[in-house]
Design a protein around this motif. Structure first.
Motif, PDB file in Angstrom:
ATOM      1  N   SER A  80      21.834  29.780  20.809  1.00 26.92           N
ATOM      2  CA  SER A  80      20.374  29.840  20.685  1.00 26.92           C
ATOM      3  C   SER A  80      19.842  31.142  21.269  1.00 26.92           C
ATOM      4  CB  SER A  80      19.706  28.648  21.376  1.00 26.92           C
ATOM      5  OG  SER A  80      19.853  28.743  22.777  1.00 26.92           O
ATOM      6  N   ALA A  81      18.678  31.518  20.785  1.00 29.13           N
ATOM      7  CA  ALA A  81      17.942  32.668  21.308  1.00 29.13           C
ATOM      8  C   ALA A  81      16.469  32.279  21.267  1.00 29.13           C
ATOM      9  CB  ALA A  81      18.209  33.900  20.471  1.00 29.13           C
ATOM     10  N   LYS A  82      15.898  32.076  22.436  1.00 32.43           N
ATOM     11  CA  LYS A  82      14.512  31.616  22.516  1.00 32.43           C
ATOM     12  C   LYS A  82      13.670  32.629  23.267  1.00 32.43           C
ATOM     13  CE  LYS A  82      15.932  26.814  22.462  1.00 32.43           C
ATOM     14  NZ  LYS A  82      16.047  25.580  23.202  1.00 32.43           N
ATOM     15  N   GLU A  83      12.461  32.825  22.763  1.00 34.63           N
ATOM     16  CA  GLU A  83      11.567  33.769  23.422  1.00 34.63           C
ATOM     17  C   GLU A  83      10.455  33.022  24.132  1.00 34.63           C
ATOM     18  OE1 GLU A  83       9.075  35.980  20.373  1.00 34.63           O
ATOM     19  OE2 GLU A  83      10.557  34.947  19.129  1.00 34.63           O
ATOM     20  N   TYR A  84      10.081  33.577  25.243  1.00 36.08           N
ATOM     21  CA  TYR A  84       8.998  33.062  26.047  1.00 36.08           C
ATOM     22  C   TYR A  84       8.023  34.209  26.277  1.00 36.08           C
ATOM     23  CZ  TYR A  84      12.172  29.177  26.593  1.00 36.08           C
ATOM     24  OH  TYR A  84      13.018  28.120  26.340  1.00 36.08           O
ATOM     25  N   GLU A  85       6.978  33.973  27.030  1.00 36.66           N
ATOM     26  CA  GLU A  85       5.936  34.987  27.216  1.00 36.66           C
ATOM     27  C   GLU A  85       6.482  36.307  27.753  1.00 36.66           C
ATOM     28  OE1 GLU A  85       2.072  35.500  29.996  1.00 36.66           O
ATOM     29  OE2 GLU A  85       2.310  33.564  29.013  1.00 36.66           O
ATOM     30  N   ASP A  86       7.394  36.246  28.712  1.00 39.56           N
ATOM     31  CA  ASP A  86       7.864  37.469  29.359  1.00 39.56           C
ATOM     32  C   ASP A  86       9.378  37.649  29.334  1.00 39.56           C
ATOM     33  OD1 ASP A  86       8.425  35.350  31.038  1.00 39.56           O
ATOM     34  OD2 ASP A  86       7.950  36.451  32.872  1.00 39.56           O
ATOM     35  N   ARG A  87      10.095  36.794  28.584  1.00 42.09           N
ATOM     36  CA  ARG A  87      11.554  36.847  28.613  1.00 42.09           C
ATOM     37  C   ARG A  87      12.172  36.207  27.384  1.00 42.09           C
ATOM     38  NH1 ARG A  87      12.355  34.578  33.869  1.00 42.09           N
ATOM     39  NH2 ARG A  87      10.150  34.926  34.027  1.00 42.09           N
ATOM     40  N   ILE A  88      13.458  36.450  27.243  1.00 40.89           N
ATOM     41  CA  ILE A  88      14.244  35.724  26.241  1.00 40.89           C
ATOM     42  C   ILE A  88      15.391  35.036  26.968  1.00 40.89           C
ATOM     43  CG2 ILE A  88      13.676  37.131  24.243  1.00 40.89           C
ATOM     44  CD1 ILE A  88      16.227  38.661  24.615  1.00 40.89           C
ATOM     45  N   ILE A  89      15.770  33.892  26.457  1.00 40.20           N
ATOM     46  CA  ILE A  89      16.924  33.177  26.991  1.00 40.20           C
ATOM     47  C   ILE A  89      17.901  32.997  25.838  1.00 40.20           C
ATOM     48  CG2 ILE A  89      17.773  31.041  28.023  1.00 40.20           C
ATOM     49  CD1 ILE A  89      15.101  30.835  29.488  1.00 40.20           C
ATOM     50  N   ILE A  90      19.113  33.506  26.065  1.00 41.40           N
ATOM     51  CA  ILE A  90      20.146  33.513  25.035  1.00 41.40           C
ATOM     52  C   ILE A  90      21.313  32.675  25.528  1.00 41.40           C
ATOM     53  CG2 ILE A  90      21.712  34.973  23.695  1.00 41.40           C
ATOM     54  CD1 ILE A  90      19.718  37.314  24.477  1.00 41.40           C
ATOM     55  N   GLU A  91      21.747  31.735  24.694  1.00 37.92           N
ATOM     56  CA  GLU A  91      22.926  30.936  25.015  1.00 37.92           C
ATOM     57  C   GLU A  91      24.047  31.324  24.071  1.00 37.92           C
ATOM     58  OE1 GLU A  91      22.395  26.707  26.073  1.00 37.92           O
ATOM     59  OE2 GLU A  91      20.289  27.069  25.583  1.00 37.92           O
ATOM     60  N   VAL A  92      25.121  31.850  24.653  1.00 41.23           N
ATOM     61  CA  VAL A  92      26.295  32.245  23.871  1.00 41.23           C
ATOM     62  C   VAL A  92      27.537  31.733  24.587  1.00 41.23           C
ATOM     63  CG1 VAL A  92      25.304  34.277  22.776  1.00 41.23           C
ATOM     64  CG2 VAL A  92      26.361  34.525  24.977  1.00 41.23           C
ATOM     65  N   GLY A  93      28.468  31.216  23.799  1.00 41.71           N
ATOM     66  CA  GLY A  93      29.660  30.651  24.406  1.00 41.71           C
ATOM     67  C   GLY A  93      29.273  29.630  25.447  1.00 41.71           C
ATOM     68  N   HIS A  94      29.772  29.802  26.640  1.00 41.43           N
ATOM     69  CA  HIS A  94      29.460  28.885  27.746  1.00 41.43           C
ATOM     70  C   HIS A  94      28.514  29.531  28.762  1.00 41.43           C
ATOM     71  CE1 HIS A  94      32.885  31.337  28.865  1.00 41.43           C
ATOM     72  NE2 HIS A  94      32.497  31.207  30.114  1.00 41.43           N
ATOM     73  N   LYS A  95      27.824  30.604  28.371  1.00 41.15           N
ATOM     74  CA  LYS A  95      26.933  31.320  29.289  1.00 41.15           C
ATOM     75  C   LYS A  95      25.499  31.338  28.784  1.00 41.15           C
ATOM     76  CE  LYS A  95      30.375  34.350  31.272  1.00 41.15           C
ATOM     77  NZ  LYS A  95      30.689  35.710  31.680  1.00 41.15           N
ATOM     78  N   LYS A  96      24.599  31.523  29.739  1.00 43.59           N
ATOM     79  CA  LYS A  96      23.185  31.644  29.426  1.00 43.59           C
ATOM     80  C   LYS A  96      22.689  32.953  30.045  1.00 43.59           C
ATOM     81  CE  LYS A  96      20.486  28.023  29.647  1.00 43.59           C
ATOM     82  NZ  LYS A  96      19.607  26.933  30.111  1.00 43.59           N
ATOM     83  N   PHE A  97      21.990  33.746  29.250  1.00 43.07           N
ATOM     84  CA  PHE A  97      21.444  35.017  29.709  1.00 43.07           C
ATOM     85  C   PHE A  97      19.927  34.945  29.655  1.00 43.07           C
ATOM     86  CE2 PHE A  97      25.599  35.860  27.974  1.00 43.07           C
ATOM     87  CZ  PHE A  97      26.168  36.703  28.906  1.00 43.07           C
ATOM     88  N   GLU A  98      19.314  35.364  30.735  1.00 48.68           N
ATOM     89  CA  GLU A  98      17.855  35.423  30.802  1.00 48.68           C
ATOM     90  C   GLU A  98      17.485  36.890  30.987  1.00 48.68           C
ATOM     91  OE1 GLU A  98      14.290  33.650  33.562  1.00 48.68           O
ATOM     92  OE2 GLU A  98      16.102  32.450  33.260  1.00 48.68           O
ATOM     93  N   ILE A  99      16.747  37.443  30.026  1.00 43.74           N
ATOM     94  CA  ILE A  99      16.434  38.859  30.040  1.00 43.74           C
ATOM     95  C   ILE A  99      14.917  39.028  29.933  1.00 43.74           C
ATOM     96  CG2 ILE A  99      16.764  41.063  28.840  1.00 43.74           C
ATOM     97  CD1 ILE A  99      19.435  39.648  27.768  1.00 43.74           C
ATOM     98  N   LEU A 100      14.379  39.736  30.906  1.00 47.03           N
ATOM     99  CA  LEU A 100      12.932  40.004  30.906  1.00 47.03           C
ATOM    100  C   LEU A 100      12.598  41.109  29.910  1.00 47.03           C
ATOM    101  CD1 LEU A 100      12.333  40.007  34.768  1.00 47.03           C
ATOM    102  CD2 LEU A 100      11.766  38.186  33.156  1.00 47.03           C
ATOM    103  N   PHE A 101      11.483  40.971  29.226  1.00 48.60           N
ATOM    104  CA  PHE A 101      11.060  42.015  28.295  1.00 48.60           C
ATOM    105  C   PHE A 101      10.868  43.348  29.021  1.00 48.60           C
ATOM    106  CE2 PHE A 101       9.331  38.387  25.644  1.00 48.60           C
ATOM    107  CZ  PHE A 101      10.325  38.478  24.690  1.00 48.60           C
ATOM    108  N   ASP A 102      10.438  43.296  30.287  1.00 44.46           N
ATOM    109  CA  ASP A 102      10.261  44.521  31.072  1.00 44.46           C
ATOM    110  C   ASP A 102      11.554  45.308  31.217  1.00 44.46           C
ATOM    111  OD1 ASP A 102       7.576  43.985  31.395  1.00 44.46           O
ATOM    112  OD2 ASP A 102       7.765  43.248  33.451  1.00 44.46           O
ATOM    113  N   GLU A 103      12.701  44.620  31.185  1.00 44.04           N
ATOM    114  CA  GLU A 103      13.990  45.292  31.275  1.00 44.04           C
ATOM    115  C   GLU A 103      14.330  46.050  29.990  1.00 44.04           C
ATOM    116  OE1 GLU A 103      17.125  42.592  32.432  1.00 44.04           O
ATOM    117  OE2 GLU A 103      15.773  41.551  33.789  1.00 44.04           O
TER     118      GLU A 103
END
Length: 105
Positions: A80-103
């Motif tokens: 999955s790849a979901k967007e929120y107001e200030d970030r995206i949360i990506i689930e790949v394999g067995h990991k979850k990545f949270e990345i801020l748009f500011d980054e």
């Protein structure tokens, strides 16, 4: 960004004797960010996957490797790849990545 442009860009990053770049997964509202899976087989190793985060900043395409399976040879799926107001949360394999748009921007 369009899928063809992203695939061409990813294909130039890393290659082996066999390469396959899957269709990018775009966020539901933003088309300037995508997650891409590439399968690579080199002459000295097994088949492995690499997951990339790709985004467009102005006229430039940026890329960040999120994870790979060089040591395990496992297939890595983008769940999955979901967007929120200030970030995206990506689930790949067995990991979850949270990345801020500011980054990214």
């Amino acid at each position: 960004m369009d899928a063809e442009k992203i695939i061409k860009f990813i294909n130039e990053i890393e290659s082996g004797s066999f390469n396959y770049t899957y269709q990018p997964v775009f966020l539901s509202k933003r088309k300037d960010i995508a997650i891409v899976r590439k399968s690579i087989e080199s002459a000295v190793s097994h088949l492995y996957d690499v997951i990339y985060l790709v985004w467009q900043k102005g006229a430039e395409i940026k890329v960040k490797e999120l994870m790979n399976s060089k040591t395990t040879g496992d297939y890595i799926y983008i769940w999955s790849a979901k967007e929120y107001e200030d970030r995206i949360i990506i689930e790949v394999g067995h990991k979850k990545f949270e990345i801020l748009f500011d980054e990214l921007f």
